[in-house]
Design an enzyme around this catalytic site. Sequence first.
Site, PDB file in Angstrom:
ATOM      1  N   ARG A  25      30.073 -62.664 -27.317  1.00  7.18           N
ATOM      2  CA  ARG A  25      28.646 -62.826 -27.628  1.00  7.18           C
ATOM      3  C   ARG A  25      27.809 -61.673 -27.101  1.00  7.18           C
ATOM      4  NH1 ARG A  25      26.473 -63.704 -31.616  1.00  7.18           N
ATOM      5  NH2 ARG A  25      28.229 -65.117 -31.892  1.00  7.18           N
ATOM      6  N   LYS A  59       6.952 -50.752 -26.813  1.00  4.69           N
ATOM      7  CA  LYS A  59       7.155 -52.173 -27.121  1.00  4.69           C
ATOM      8  C   LYS A  59       8.630 -52.440 -27.411  1.00  4.69           C
ATOM      9  CE  LYS A  59       2.481 -52.510 -28.996  1.00  4.69           C
ATOM     10  NZ  LYS A  59       1.653 -52.648 -30.209  1.00  4.69           N
ATOM     11  N   LYS A  89      -4.115 -43.132 -21.708  1.00  8.47           N
ATOM     12  CA  LYS A  89      -4.465 -44.149 -22.694  1.00  8.47           C
ATOM     13  C   LYS A  89      -5.934 -44.544 -22.560  1.00  8.47           C
ATOM     14  CE  LYS A  89      -1.754 -46.483 -24.762  1.00  8.47           C
ATOM     15  NZ  LYS A  89      -1.403 -46.510 -26.194  1.00  8.47           N
ATOM     16  N   GLU A 117      -4.716 -40.283 -25.742  1.00  9.66           N
ATOM     17  CA  GLU A 117      -4.988 -41.159 -26.884  1.00  9.66           C
ATOM     18  C   GLU A 117      -6.449 -41.027 -27.310  1.00  9.66           C
ATOM     19  OE1 GLU A 117      -3.879 -45.710 -27.623  1.00  9.66           O
ATOM     20  OE2 GLU A 117      -5.534 -45.487 -26.227  1.00  9.66           O
ATOM     21  N   ASP A 138      -4.992 -43.022 -32.589  1.00  6.30           N
ATOM     22  CA  ASP A 138      -4.692 -44.455 -32.521  1.00  6.30           C
ATOM     23  C   ASP A 138      -5.500 -45.249 -33.536  1.00  6.30           C
ATOM     24  OD1 ASP A 138      -3.382 -46.727 -31.255  1.00  6.30           O
ATOM     25  OD2 ASP A 138      -5.370 -47.232 -30.493  1.00  6.30           O
TER      26      ASP A 138
END
Length: 206
Positions: A25, A59, A89, A117, A138
């Site tokens: 698995r 992410k 950011k 950004e 962005d």
Amino acid sequence: GDVIQKGEDILTLHGKIKEVLILERTILNIMQRMSGIATHTKSIIDVCDDQVLICPTRKTHWGLLDKKAVILGGGGTHRLGLYDFILIKDNHIAFAGKDVDKRLNEIKETKQFWEIEAKTEEQVNQFITYNPDVIMLDNFTPEQIKKTLEKTKQQDEQATHTIFEASGGITKDNVAEYAKSGVDLISLGALTHSVTVLDISLNIEI
């Protein structure tokens, strides 16, 4: 990174039955997820006709394994972690407040590779004066990116040496338009955060 077809054998394990079943698995979970990401990455690159570098975002569920899968599909990594290079950011800009110009000058003086950004054309015009290595556009539309880049490159020579990245809300359905907008790379969270795994199974032969 190999191209495979439905029903094809892709791996053969030899060992005691209990040991194989203990590992089964975990092996399948890793192979299915990484193969799904690699396959999706390859499909995005094909849509873009190799016009830009396709990268994942932060992410990811499995960190470096997810990024490795993107590479196997023909994409890039963007950053592997906070240690790679400086990334400014929107939250950092908000925190700096009135001191943002001072902070950006300090970063510029470090001579390190850095990215910032931008959420508006005005920010792009502001940030380009600090000679960043990368400006991330962005949540711009492809039309906004094309217009902004044309204007910025006409007004500031530094823009010709800056890498421009498109990010935010980009999917397989609209990525081709972003690839034609003039950016150098496109980062997609969709490469890793919601990918469909490849269906792989293990069959025992005695």
